[in-house]
Design a protein around this motif. Structure first.
Motif, PDB file in Angstrom:
ATOM      1  N   THR A   1      14.647  64.011  -1.219  1.00  0.00           N
ATOM      2  CA  THR A   1      13.537  63.225  -1.750  1.00  0.00           C
ATOM      3  C   THR A   1      13.617  61.746  -1.395  1.00  0.00           C
ATOM      4  O   THR A   1      12.603  61.121  -1.042  1.00  0.00           O
ATOM      5  N   LEU A   2      14.810  61.146  -1.477  1.00  0.00           N
ATOM      6  CA  LEU A   2      14.935  59.709  -1.263  1.00  0.00           C
ATOM      7  C   LEU A   2      14.595  59.295   0.165  1.00  0.00           C
ATOM      8  O   LEU A   2      14.275  58.126   0.411  1.00  0.00           O
ATOM      9  N   ARG A   3      14.648  60.223   1.093  1.00  0.00           N
ATOM     10  CA  ARG A   3      14.317  59.922   2.487  1.00  0.00           C
ATOM     11  C   ARG A   3      12.810  59.958   2.753  1.00  0.00           C
ATOM     12  O   ARG A   3      12.368  59.577   3.844  1.00  0.00           O
ATOM     13  N   PHE A   4      12.040  60.404   1.745  1.00  0.00           N
ATOM     14  CA  PHE A   4      10.599  60.531   1.937  1.00  0.00           C
ATOM     15  C   PHE A   4       9.777  59.831   0.858  1.00  0.00           C
ATOM     16  O   PHE A   4       8.584  59.616   1.051  1.00  0.00           O
TER      17      PHE A   4
ATOM     18  N   ALA B   1      15.669  52.714   5.520  1.00  0.00           N
ATOM     19  CA  ALA B   1      15.545  52.311   6.923  1.00  0.00           C
ATOM     20  C   ALA B   1      15.915  50.842   7.101  1.00  0.00           C
ATOM     21  O   ALA B   1      16.591  50.478   8.083  1.00  0.00           O
ATOM     22  N   GLU B   2      15.504  50.008   6.164  1.00  0.00           N
ATOM     23  CA  GLU B   2      15.801  48.574   6.260  1.00  0.00           C
ATOM     24  C   GLU B   2      17.296  48.303   6.173  1.00  0.00           C
ATOM     25  O   GLU B   2      17.849  47.511   6.951  1.00  0.00           O
TER      26      GLU B   2
ATOM     27  N   ARG C   1      19.831  46.628   8.918  1.00  0.00           N
ATOM     28  CA  ARG C   1      20.562  45.388   8.631  1.00  0.00           C
ATOM     29  C   ARG C   1      22.051  45.523   8.918  1.00  0.00           C
ATOM     30  O   ARG C   1      22.666  44.663   9.534  1.00  0.00           O
ATOM     31  N   GLY C   2      22.664  46.619   8.473  1.00  0.00           N
ATOM     32  CA  GLY C   2      24.086  46.849   8.703  1.00  0.00           C
ATOM     33  C   GLY C   2      24.950  45.821   7.990  1.00  0.00           C
ATOM     34  O   GLY C   2      24.497  45.047   7.141  1.00  0.00           O
ATOM     35  N   GLY C   3      26.237  45.821   8.329  1.00  0.00           N
ATOM     36  CA  GLY C   3      27.164  44.867   7.733  1.00  0.00           C
ATOM     37  C   GLY C   3      27.603  45.215   6.328  1.00  0.00           C
ATOM     38  O   GLY C   3      28.120  44.348   5.605  1.00  0.00           O
TER      39      GLY C   3
ATOM     40  N   SER D   1      22.208  61.678   1.586  1.00  0.00           N
ATOM     41  CA  SER D   1      21.142  61.497   2.572  1.00  0.00           C
ATOM     42  C   SER D   1      20.807  60.027   2.771  1.00  0.00           C
ATOM     43  O   SER D   1      20.220  59.654   3.798  1.00  0.00           O
ATOM     44  N   VAL D   2      21.177  59.183   1.815  1.00  0.00           N
ATOM     45  CA  VAL D   2      21.016  57.737   1.948  1.00  0.00           C
ATOM     46  C   VAL D   2      22.259  57.109   2.567  1.00  0.00           C
ATOM     47  O   VAL D   2      22.183  56.263   3.460  1.00  0.00           O
ATOM     48  N   LEU D   3      23.427  57.528   2.104  1.00  0.00           N
ATOM     49  CA  LEU D   3      24.670  56.894   2.539  1.00  0.00           C
ATOM     50  C   LEU D   3      24.944  57.107   4.022  1.00  0.00           C
ATOM     51  O   LEU D   3      25.433  56.200   4.709  1.00  0.00           O
ATOM     52  N   LEU D   4      24.658  58.277   4.546  1.00  0.00           N
ATOM     53  CA  LEU D   4      24.980  58.537   5.954  1.00  0.00           C
ATOM     54  C   LEU D   4      24.188  57.657   6.918  1.00  0.00           C
ATOM     55  O   LEU D   4      24.782  57.060   7.827  1.00  0.00           O
TER      56      LEU D   4
END
Length: 298
Positions: free
Chosen positions: A122-125, A134-135, A139-141, A183-186
C-alpha cells in the motif's frame, strides 16, 4: 482496443472493501468477474458490483487479461502461478507467499509466461506516501531508519474483520505488515544485507536490518498492541537531518493506483519496481527473519 479485463480472486473483507470497489470504479478497465472459494460469497460480491461470479477459476482466467488476488498468501501463490500460465497479468497482494519456494514459483511462472506483475504494497501506491518514498530514495544520504507498525487486531475486544484470519493468526505482524515497511526501506536504503530478529510480546517482532548503503534500520511489527498504542510510522535520519513518512488513507484509491501501475507495465513492457520479483525478495527477507527469531527475554 477494448478496455483490459481484470478479474478478482477472493471474497473476504479486503476484497470486498478495497479490490472490488476499485476495479468496479476504475475507468480504464472492465471488471470481468469474481471467483472465490465460497461460491455464494463470490455471487454476492459480484452482484454488488455488477459483474459475473465464476465457480470455475480457469473460466475466469480465460475471460480476463489480468487478475487481482485478495487471498491468503499461500492460497494466492499457486493460483497466481496458474493464472500466469494462462496468460493473465498479475496484481498480487502482499506477501506473495510465506515460503520462498511458493514466491519463487509465482515469479518463475510470470517470467516464463512473459506477463507483467505488481505487488500491492500500500505505501508504494498511496497518494500520501508514494511520492515521499521516491523523494527520499532520490535524496539518499540516509544513516538510520526507525520504523514500526503496531496493529491491535489481536487485542482483547478487537472487532476488526481481519482478526479471525487464520493465516494472520499463524504468521502475525511480521508477515502481515512487515512487507509494507520493507517496501519502503529497500528503495530508500538499498538491498538488505543482514537480518537479526527477536520476539516481543504476543506476535510482536523486532528486526535489525543492515542495508547495502551502509545504513541500518530498526523495525517493530505487531498485530497485538493495545488499541491505545496502535500506530504506524517511519523516520529517516541522515545528512539532511530527519524525514518523517506522511500519513496515508483511502485504500481504494491506492489500489486504483496499483491498477494503473500494472496497466503501464503491460503497455510499455517495463517491469514495475514493485513487481513479483520484488515480492519474492520481501518473502526471502521475512523468511530469514522468521528463521532467526529468538524468544524475548523473560
Amino acid at each position: 482496443m477494448s478496455k483490459p479485463r481484470i478479474g478478482l480472486l477472493g471474497t473476504g473483507p479486503w476484497a470486498g472493501r478495497t479490490h472490488a470497489p476499485a476495479l468496479a470504479a476504475h475507468p480504464g478497465v472492465t471488471f470481468s468477474g469474481v471467483w472465490g472459494r465460497r461460491p455464494e460469497a463470490a455471487a454476492e460480491l459480484a452482484a454488488a458490483h455488477s459483474t459475473r461470479a465464476y465457480e470455475d477459476v480457469d473460466a475466469l482466467f480465460a475471460a480476463s487479461d489480468a487478475v487481482a488476488l485478495a487471498l491468503p498468501p499461500d492460497v494466492q501463490a499457486p493460483l497466481a502461478a496458474r493464472a500466469a500460465a494462462a496468460g493473465c497479468h498479475l496484481l498480487l497482494d502482499k506477501p506473495v507467499a510465506t515460503t520462498v519456494a511458493g514466491a519463487r514459483e509465482v515469479a518463475g511462472a510470470a517470467a516464463g509466461a512473459g506477463v507483467s506483475s505488481v505487488v500491492f504494497c500500500t505505501l508504494r501506491f498511496a497518494a500520501g506516501t508514494a511520492p515521499w518514498v521516491a523523494e527520499q530514495a532520490e535524496r539518499g544520504g540516509w544513516f538510520l531508519a526507525r520504523a514500526h507498525w503496531l496493529g491491535s487486531l489481536f487485542a482483547d475486544g478487537s472487532t476488526s474483520a481481519y482478526a479471525a484470519s487464520p493465516w494472520r493468526r499463524q504468521k502475525g505482524g511480521l508477515w502481515d505488515v512487515g512487507p509494507h515497511l520493507l517496501s519502503v526501506l529497500l528503495p530508500v536504503l538499498g538491498e538488505v544485507t543482514g537480518v537479526d530478529a527477536v520476539a516481543g510480546p504476543g506476535d510482536t517482532t523486532h528486526l535489525l536490518l543492515r542495508h547495502a548503503s551502509g545504513a541500518g534500520a530498526t523495525v517493530t511489527l505487531s498485530l497485538s498492541a493495545p488499541p491505545e498504542a496502535a500506530h504506524a510510522g517511519l523516520e529517516l535520519f541522515g545528512e539532511r537531518g530527519r524525514a518523517v513518512m506522511p500519513s496515508w488513507a483511502d485504500a481504494v484509491a491506492s489500489f486504483g493506483a496499483a491498477v494503473d501501475a500494472l496497466l503501464t507495465a503491460v503497455r510499455t513492457g517495463e517491469p514495475h519496481p514493485c513487481d513479483v520479483r520484488f515480492g519474492l525478495r520481501l518473502t526471502e527477507i521475512l523468511a530469514t527473519a522468521e528463521s532467526r527469531l529468538a524468544p524475548a527475554a523473560p
